[in-house]
Design an enzyme around this catalytic site. Sequence first.
Site, mmCIF file in Angstrom:
data_model
loop_
_atom_site.group_PDB
_atom_site.id
_atom_site.type_symbol
_atom_site.label_atom_id
_atom_site.label_comp_id
_atom_site.label_asym_id
_atom_site.label_seq_id
_atom_site.Cartn_x
_atom_site.Cartn_y
_atom_site.Cartn_z
ATOM 1 N N ASP A 1 0.854 -1.189 0.000
ATOM 2 C CA ASP A 1 0.000 0.000 0.000
ATOM 3 C C ASP A 1 0.888 1.235 0.000
ATOM 4 O OD1 ASP A 1 -1.782 2.081 0.540
ATOM 5 O OD2 ASP A 1 -1.965 1.561 2.674
ATOM 6 N N ILE B 1 4.738 3.894 2.787
ATOM 7 C CA ILE B 1 4.470 2.660 2.057
ATOM 8 C C ILE B 1 4.366 1.547 3.096
ATOM 9 C CG2 ILE B 1 5.333 0.976 0.386
ATOM 10 C CD1 ILE B 1 6.800 3.257 -0.996
ATOM 11 N N ASP C 1 -6.675 3.663 -2.983
ATOM 12 C CA ASP C 1 -6.666 3.338 -1.558
ATOM 13 C C ASP C 1 -8.078 3.305 -0.981
ATOM 14 O OD1 ASP C 1 -6.901 6.083 -1.962
ATOM 15 O OD2 ASP C 1 -5.594 6.635 -0.286
#
Length: 246
Positions: free
Chosen positions: A6, A12, A99
Amino acid sequence: MIVAIDAGNTRIKWGLRHAGEWLEKGALATSDAPWLVEAAEDWPADATIVVCNVAGDAVAAAIRQSLGTRAASARWLHPGAAQCGVENRYQPPQRLGADRWAALIGARALVGDACLVVCAGTATTIDVLDGDGVFQGGVILPGLDLMRRSLATATAQLPYANGEFRELPRSTDDAIVSGCLHAQAGAIERLHRTLPAGAPCLLTGGSAPLLAERLALPLRCVDNLVLEGLAEFAAEVAPADQSESA
């Protein structure tokens, strides 16, 4: 074995998952994306790799570089009209952030009913998912840190506040922090009222602990809802047009 990545605006996050359990998780600053190669060296060679990226092309390139020869088989989550039991009513569906889409998929898998999906990171997103798995819409706010920073940079005398929450603040730092938390919590509670009584609010992101203390509604904190959604995405056969090659 699944490796979920992600890539957000600030960090990250990644996780290694097997048989429905997270075996390991890690994180690094998005600005340090090239260092992901050190974590990637320890990932099983035959793992299914799935990626969600909202940090731009340069970060995507760094991730592909870190994956080496495995980049060609990695699957990148891109929002569409429907996936993993979630229907997307964004206009157009492809403009929804990857996301947010991953978080909605994760919420559907965890709850299976109507819920509010709140990701409290660099930005705060508040999304409504109905009982049929339909994403009805949502809002985007500056995150808590962005709210504080905007007052510090756009005014002559207000600081970047490091105060505490008070119901009735009597100092500038407390007033700013309390105002930002009230604004976030108020928006969440207003959107929650669009859902049936008793519907849970799933809360994730770096500012989740601060917000959880301010919310008076059915609440479930999830360590990383985007990774949960990516795990669901990995379990579903990914269409060929969702893969990205180096």
